[in-house]
Structures are given as C-alpha cells and as structure tokens.
Design an enzyme around this catalytic site. Structure first.
Site, PDB file in Angstrom:
ATOM      1  N   ASP A  14       0.879  -1.179   0.000  1.00 19.78           N
ATOM      2  CA  ASP A  14       0.000   0.000   0.000  1.00 19.78           C
ATOM      3  C   ASP A  14       0.915   1.228   0.000  1.00 19.78           C
ATOM      4  OD1 ASP A  14       0.947  -0.442   2.597  1.00 19.78           O
ATOM      5  OD2 ASP A  14      -0.859   0.344   3.549  1.00 19.78           O
ATOM      6  N   ASP A  19       6.722   1.352   2.266  1.00 18.18           N
ATOM      7  CA  ASP A  19       6.721   0.417   1.148  1.00 18.18           C
ATOM      8  C   ASP A  19       7.600   0.892  -0.002  1.00 18.18           C
ATOM      9  OD1 ASP A  19       5.086  -1.201   2.602  1.00 18.18           O
ATOM     10  OD2 ASP A  19       3.247  -0.527   1.662  1.00 18.18           O
TER      11      ASP A  19
END
Length: 148
Positions: A14, A19
């Site tokens: 996400d 990330d």
C-alpha cells in the site's frame, strides 16, 4: 549469484514511505527476483498506492516489474487513511514523476494466484500492508499456502 539462486518475490504493498523503501530494497537486493507487485488500499487509497508504486519502480530503474492493482478497501473494517503520517500523496514530501505505464491486466489477488500456480513452491509473497489481497486470493484458491 545465478538467476536460479535468486528468491522469486511478490510484494503486496500500500505504497507509502515504508513500502517505497521495501520496493527499493527488493529491487536492489541481488538475492531477490521481484516478479510482481500487487497494490491495495491502506496507508493511502488504492489509486495513490498504485501510482506511488509505479512511480517508485520507474524512479529506481525497475519499470519492467509488473504492477497489479488489488483491493480498493478492507473487507470488513472502514478504510483507514494514514496521510497524517505518510503525507497527502503517501510519499511524504517526495515528488516523483508520474509513471506513464499501465497496470497489469489482472487484479492483485488474481495475479498472486496466477504466479503461484505457474511457479508452485518457488515464489515468496511478502505483504507489507493490509492483508486484503491475500484474504481474497485465499478465498479463491484455498491451496495458495501450498503453492507459495
């Protein structure tokens, strides 16, 4: 390290700040073969997470890694927005060039299943966001744990 020794990896993300770093580490690690990335709503909405993923991969020279858009919302809970931590775009103050490439034809859970079936026992799935894509994939393919 030979191509046969590399770990085939799917990242389920996400893409916010954390990330983005996971993508960079996976791409730069010589022991990893990043075969695909699946996105989902989490830190930011699905559209931002996917745009961020594509832009980060392009920025780090990994525009050949396919990206598959997945779940747009949690299965049970209401969506949670972490823009107070990750910034409005999800990438803090970073300004990346938007990617012009398209996402993969199949959705995130379908891509996970397809890749796992094509390479049974080889691929590792790493989920760094909510587990929605995994839940959907498990619902469709109960044998997924044996395939990964």
């Amino acid at each position: 390290m030979t191509a046969q020794e590399r770990i085939p990896l799917i990242l389920d993300v996400d893409t916010g700040l954390d990330d983005a770093l996971a993508l960079l580490l996976a791409v730069r690690d010589p022991a990893v073969e990043l075969v695909a990335v699946t996105t989902l709503a989490g830190n930011v909405n699905l559209w931002k997470a996917t745009a961020n993923t594509l832009a980060v991969l392009d920025e780090i020279g990994a525009s050949d890694v396919p990206v598959h858009r997945g779940a747009s919302r949690p299965l049970v809970e209401p969506p949670f927005d972490a823009s107070n931590i990750h910034g409005v775009t999800g990438l803090g103050d970073a300004v990346l060039t938007p990617s012009e490439r398209a996402v993969g034809a199949d959705r995130g859970p379908a891509a996970i299943i397809r890749i796992a079936r094509a390479r049974p026992g080889e691929v590792t799935l790493v989920c760094t966001g909510p587990l929605t894509n995994l839940a959907i994939a498990l619902n469709v393919e109960p044998d997924l744990p044996k395939l990964l």
